[in-house]
Design a protein around this motif. Structure first.
Motif, PDB file in Angstrom:
ATOM      1  N   MET A  56       0.660  -1.087  -0.267  1.00 22.13           N
ATOM      2  CA  MET A  56      -0.021  -0.078   0.044  1.00 22.13           C
ATOM      3  C   MET A  56       0.904   1.175  -0.063  1.00 22.13           C
ATOM      4  O   MET A  56       0.346   1.969  -0.526  1.00 22.13           O
ATOM      5  CB  MET A  56      -1.024  -0.171   1.188  1.00 22.13           C
ATOM      6  CG  MET A  56      -1.821   0.992   1.328  1.00 22.13           C
ATOM      7  SD  MET A  56      -3.424   0.118   1.067  1.00 22.13           S
ATOM      8  CE  MET A  56      -4.331   1.467   0.840  1.00 22.13           C
ATOM      9  N   LEU A  57       1.909   1.342   0.732  1.00 24.37           N
ATOM     10  CA  LEU A  57       2.760   2.449   0.603  1.00 24.37           C
ATOM     11  C   LEU A  57       3.646   2.508  -0.583  1.00 24.37           C
ATOM     12  O   LEU A  57       3.720   3.697  -0.948  1.00 24.37           O
ATOM     13  CB  LEU A  57       3.910   2.239   1.876  1.00 24.37           C
ATOM     14  CG  LEU A  57       3.368   2.416   3.308  1.00 24.37           C
ATOM     15  CD1 LEU A  57       4.518   1.996   4.366  1.00 24.37           C
ATOM     16  CD2 LEU A  57       2.866   3.861   3.413  1.00 24.37           C
ATOM     17  N   SER A  58       3.531   1.476  -1.301  1.00 25.65           N
ATOM     18  CA  SER A  58       4.381   1.467  -2.469  1.00 25.65           C
ATOM     19  C   SER A  58       3.730   2.517  -3.421  1.00 25.65           C
ATOM     20  O   SER A  58       4.109   2.699  -4.409  1.00 25.65           O
ATOM     21  CB  SER A  58       4.711   0.126  -3.068  1.00 25.65           C
ATOM     22  OG  SER A  58       3.488  -0.423  -3.274  1.00 25.65           O
ATOM     23  N   LEU A  59       2.118   2.439  -3.502  1.00 22.36           N
ATOM     24  CA  LEU A  59       1.334   3.355  -4.265  1.00 22.36           C
ATOM     25  C   LEU A  59       1.594   4.675  -4.063  1.00 22.36           C
ATOM     26  O   LEU A  59       1.458   5.463  -5.129  1.00 22.36           O
ATOM     27  CB  LEU A  59      -0.138   2.835  -4.211  1.00 22.36           C
ATOM     28  CG  LEU A  59      -0.443   1.374  -4.431  1.00 22.36           C
ATOM     29  CD1 LEU A  59      -1.919   1.371  -3.884  1.00 22.36           C
ATOM     30  CD2 LEU A  59      -0.174   1.322  -6.018  1.00 22.36           C
ATOM     31  N   LEU A  60       2.010   5.026  -3.078  1.00 17.46           N
ATOM     32  CA  LEU A  60       2.134   6.490  -2.565  1.00 17.46           C
ATOM     33  C   LEU A  60       3.584   6.962  -2.650  1.00 17.46           C
ATOM     34  O   LEU A  60       4.196   7.646  -1.721  1.00 17.46           O
ATOM     35  CB  LEU A  60       1.524   6.879  -1.389  1.00 17.46           C
ATOM     36  CG  LEU A  60      -0.068   6.844  -1.192  1.00 17.46           C
ATOM     37  CD1 LEU A  60      -0.443   7.186   0.222  1.00 17.46           C
ATOM     38  CD2 LEU A  60      -0.714   7.686  -2.423  1.00 17.46           C
ATOM     39  N   THR A  61       4.161   6.602  -3.680  1.00 13.90           N
ATOM     40  CA  THR A  61       5.638   7.129  -3.899  1.00 13.90           C
ATOM     41  C   THR A  61       5.559   8.296  -4.122  1.00 13.90           C
ATOM     42  O   THR A  61       4.938   9.045  -4.509  1.00 13.90           O
ATOM     43  CB  THR A  61       6.353   6.294  -4.866  1.00 13.90           C
ATOM     44  OG1 THR A  61       5.716   6.597  -6.148  1.00 13.90           O
ATOM     45  CG2 THR A  61       6.234   4.802  -4.867  1.00 13.90           C
ATOM     46  N   PRO A  62       6.786   9.229  -3.846  1.00 18.06           N
ATOM     47  CA  PRO A  62       7.094  10.723  -3.942  1.00 18.06           C
ATOM     48  C   PRO A  62       6.641  11.025  -5.361  1.00 18.06           C
ATOM     49  O   PRO A  62       6.134  12.088  -5.616  1.00 18.06           O
ATOM     50  CB  PRO A  62       8.457  11.084  -3.564  1.00 18.06           C
ATOM     51  CG  PRO A  62       8.828   9.805  -3.052  1.00 18.06           C
ATOM     52  CD  PRO A  62       8.045   8.568  -3.268  1.00 18.06           C
ATOM     53  N   ILE A 116       3.000  11.064  -6.065  1.00 17.28           N
ATOM     54  CA  ILE A 116       2.503  11.947  -5.318  1.00 17.28           C
ATOM     55  C   ILE A 116       2.515  13.416  -6.042  1.00 17.28           C
ATOM     56  O   ILE A 116       1.646  14.347  -6.447  1.00 17.28           O
ATOM     57  CB  ILE A 116       3.107  12.232  -3.865  1.00 17.28           C
ATOM     58  CG1 ILE A 116       2.655  11.144  -2.989  1.00 17.28           C
ATOM     59  CG2 ILE A 116       2.595  13.597  -3.277  1.00 17.28           C
ATOM     60  CD1 ILE A 116       3.222  11.143  -1.552  1.00 17.28           C
ATOM     61  N   LYS A 117       3.706  13.777  -6.615  1.00 16.29           N
ATOM     62  CA  LYS A 117       3.967  14.823  -7.572  1.00 16.29           C
ATOM     63  C   LYS A 117       3.154  14.967  -8.709  1.00 16.29           C
ATOM     64  O   LYS A 117       2.832  15.924  -8.973  1.00 16.29           O
ATOM     65  CB  LYS A 117       5.475  14.421  -7.976  1.00 16.29           C
ATOM     66  CG  LYS A 117       6.510  15.161  -6.942  1.00 16.29           C
ATOM     67  CD  LYS A 117       7.902  15.092  -7.626  1.00 16.29           C
ATOM     68  CE  LYS A 117       8.908  15.559  -6.563  1.00 16.29           C
ATOM     69  NZ  LYS A 117      10.239  15.323  -7.124  1.00 16.29           N
ATOM     70  N   THR A 118       2.731  13.581  -9.238  1.00 17.09           N
ATOM     71  CA  THR A 118       1.712  13.631 -10.246  1.00 17.09           C
ATOM     72  C   THR A 118       0.353  13.787  -9.821  1.00 17.09           C
ATOM     73  O   THR A 118      -0.438  14.317 -10.729  1.00 17.09           O
ATOM     74  CB  THR A 118       1.875  12.186 -11.210  1.00 17.09           C
ATOM     75  OG1 THR A 118       1.476  11.128 -10.128  1.00 17.09           O
ATOM     76  CG2 THR A 118       3.196  12.159 -11.923  1.00 17.09           C
ATOM     77  N   LEU A 119       0.118  13.603  -8.767  1.00 20.33           N
ATOM     78  CA  LEU A 119      -1.333  13.945  -8.151  1.00 20.33           C
ATOM     79  C   LEU A 119      -1.595  15.060  -7.510  1.00 20.33           C
ATOM     80  O   LEU A 119      -2.796  15.637  -7.537  1.00 20.33           O
ATOM     81  CB  LEU A 119      -1.582  12.716  -7.075  1.00 20.33           C
ATOM     82  CG  LEU A 119      -1.777  11.157  -7.638  1.00 20.33           C
ATOM     83  CD1 LEU A 119      -1.829  10.210  -6.245  1.00 20.33           C
ATOM     84  CD2 LEU A 119      -2.895  11.118  -8.506  1.00 20.33           C
ATOM     85  N   PRO A 125      -1.442  18.050  -8.808  1.00 22.42           N
ATOM     86  CA  PRO A 125      -2.310  19.140  -9.503  1.00 22.42           C
ATOM     87  C   PRO A 125      -3.740  18.641  -9.503  1.00 22.42           C
ATOM     88  O   PRO A 125      -4.633  19.379  -9.387  1.00 22.42           O
ATOM     89  CB  PRO A 125      -1.646  19.101 -11.067  1.00 22.42           C
ATOM     90  CG  PRO A 125      -0.233  18.445 -10.969  1.00 22.42           C
ATOM     91  CD  PRO A 125      -0.200  17.747  -9.816  1.00 22.42           C
ATOM     92  N   TYR A 126      -4.152  17.385  -9.390  1.00 25.09           N
ATOM     93  CA  TYR A 126      -5.654  17.061  -9.390  1.00 25.09           C
ATOM     94  C   TYR A 126      -5.869  17.174  -8.172  1.00 25.09           C
ATOM     95  O   TYR A 126      -7.153  17.573  -7.980  1.00 25.09           O
ATOM     96  CB  TYR A 126      -5.346  15.538  -9.770  1.00 25.09           C
ATOM     97  CG  TYR A 126      -4.928  15.120 -11.364  1.00 25.09           C
ATOM     98  CD1 TYR A 126      -5.743  15.592 -12.310  1.00 25.09           C
ATOM     99  CD2 TYR A 126      -3.750  14.409 -11.419  1.00 25.09           C
ATOM    100  CE1 TYR A 126      -5.560  15.222 -13.376  1.00 25.09           C
ATOM    101  CE2 TYR A 126      -3.545  14.051 -12.865  1.00 25.09           C
ATOM    102  CZ  TYR A 126      -3.962  14.268 -13.657  1.00 25.09           C
ATOM    103  OH  TYR A 126      -3.782  14.233 -15.073  1.00 25.09           O
ATOM    104  N   ILE A 127      -5.192  16.998  -6.934  1.00 24.29           N
ATOM    105  CA  ILE A 127      -5.659  17.307  -5.657  1.00 24.29           C
ATOM    106  C   ILE A 127      -6.090  18.979  -5.723  1.00 24.29           C
ATOM    107  O   ILE A 127      -6.963  19.162  -5.237  1.00 24.29           O
ATOM    108  CB  ILE A 127      -4.595  16.821  -4.606  1.00 24.29           C
ATOM    109  CG1 ILE A 127      -4.480  15.308  -4.632  1.00 24.29           C
ATOM    110  CG2 ILE A 127      -5.059  17.175  -3.419  1.00 24.29           C
ATOM    111  CD1 ILE A 127      -3.286  14.898  -3.919  1.00 24.29           C
ATOM    112  N   PHE A 128      -5.090  19.561  -5.948  1.00 21.72           N
ATOM    113  CA  PHE A 128      -5.389  20.983  -6.144  1.00 21.72           C
ATOM    114  C   PHE A 128      -6.489  21.413  -7.054  1.00 21.72           C
ATOM    115  O   PHE A 128      -7.348  22.417  -6.552  1.00 21.72           O
ATOM    116  CB  PHE A 128      -4.145  22.011  -6.579  1.00 21.72           C
ATOM    117  CG  PHE A 128      -3.262  22.060  -5.685  1.00 21.72           C
ATOM    118  CD1 PHE A 128      -3.509  22.792  -4.412  1.00 21.72           C
ATOM    119  CD2 PHE A 128      -1.949  21.729  -5.701  1.00 21.72           C
ATOM    120  CE1 PHE A 128      -2.795  22.880  -3.299  1.00 21.72           C
ATOM    121  CE2 PHE A 128      -0.855  22.057  -4.812  1.00 21.72           C
ATOM    122  CZ  PHE A 128      -1.328  22.432  -3.590  1.00 21.72           C
ATOM    123  N   LEU A 129      -6.710  20.774  -8.103  1.00 18.81           N
ATOM    124  CA  LEU A 129      -7.930  20.833  -8.917  1.00 18.81           C
ATOM    125  C   LEU A 129      -9.309  20.464  -8.278  1.00 18.81           C
ATOM    126  O   LEU A 129     -10.309  21.248  -8.243  1.00 18.81           O
ATOM    127  CB  LEU A 129      -7.721  20.289 -10.250  1.00 18.81           C
ATOM    128  CG  LEU A 129      -8.820  20.510 -11.239  1.00 18.81           C
ATOM    129  CD1 LEU A 129      -8.669  21.999 -11.661  1.00 18.81           C
ATOM    130  CD2 LEU A 129      -8.432  19.611 -12.564  1.00 18.81           C
TER     131      LEU A 129
END
Length: 141
Positions: free
Chosen positions: A1-7, A10-13, A15-19
């Motif tokens: 599960m932690l492997s899904l949230l790699t740095p 996260i960097k690619t997500l 802009p989507y989070i801010f949007l």
């Protein structure tokens, strides 16, 4: 599960989070705008109603003030009329006093026997009226 949230992930997500956050704020602002517009419309309606009631109250108070002014004028006129009537009455009393000063009937004392007889007759009339009143249940005149 932690492997899904790699740095890098996260960097690619980001802009989507801010949007997503920006769309959330825009949605919240739209909702707030709708609520405030509805409240504003209710306040305008209430303001219109209160303004109408205020105008009605002002008209009623003006009408009342006019009636009070009319009553004051009537009272002033009546007070003047009464003052004139009192002055006239005083003059008449003075004339009567002056006329009676020289009249012998007003100077001569009435004998005690005559006053006693008048009192007895007055009491008899009063008592007879009281008796009639008690017998017939009607007040004496």
């Amino acid at each position: 599960m932690l492997s899904l949230l790699t740095p890098e992930r996260i960097k690619t997500l980001i802009p989507y989070i801010f949007l997503l956050i920006i769309f959330g704020f825009i949605g919240k602002l739209g909702y707030d705008n709708t609520v405030l517009t509805a409240r504003n419309e209710r306040l305008r309606d209430a303001n219109t109603e209160l303004s109408s009631k205020n105008n009605d109250l002002a008209a009623t108070l003006n009408n009342l003030a006019d009636r009070v002014g009319e009553q004051n004028e009537i009272v002033k006129t009546e007070a003047r009329r009464r003052a004139a009537a009192e002055m006239k009455q005083q003059r008449l009393q003075d004339e009567v006093k002056e006329a009676l000063r020289s009249n012998t009937c007003s100077i001569v004392a009435v004998p005690d026997a005559a006053t006693d007889k008048l009192r007895k007759q007055t009491d008899a009339v009063r008592n007879s009226k009281a008796a009639i009143s008690a017998n017939h249940g009607k007040p004496a005149d």
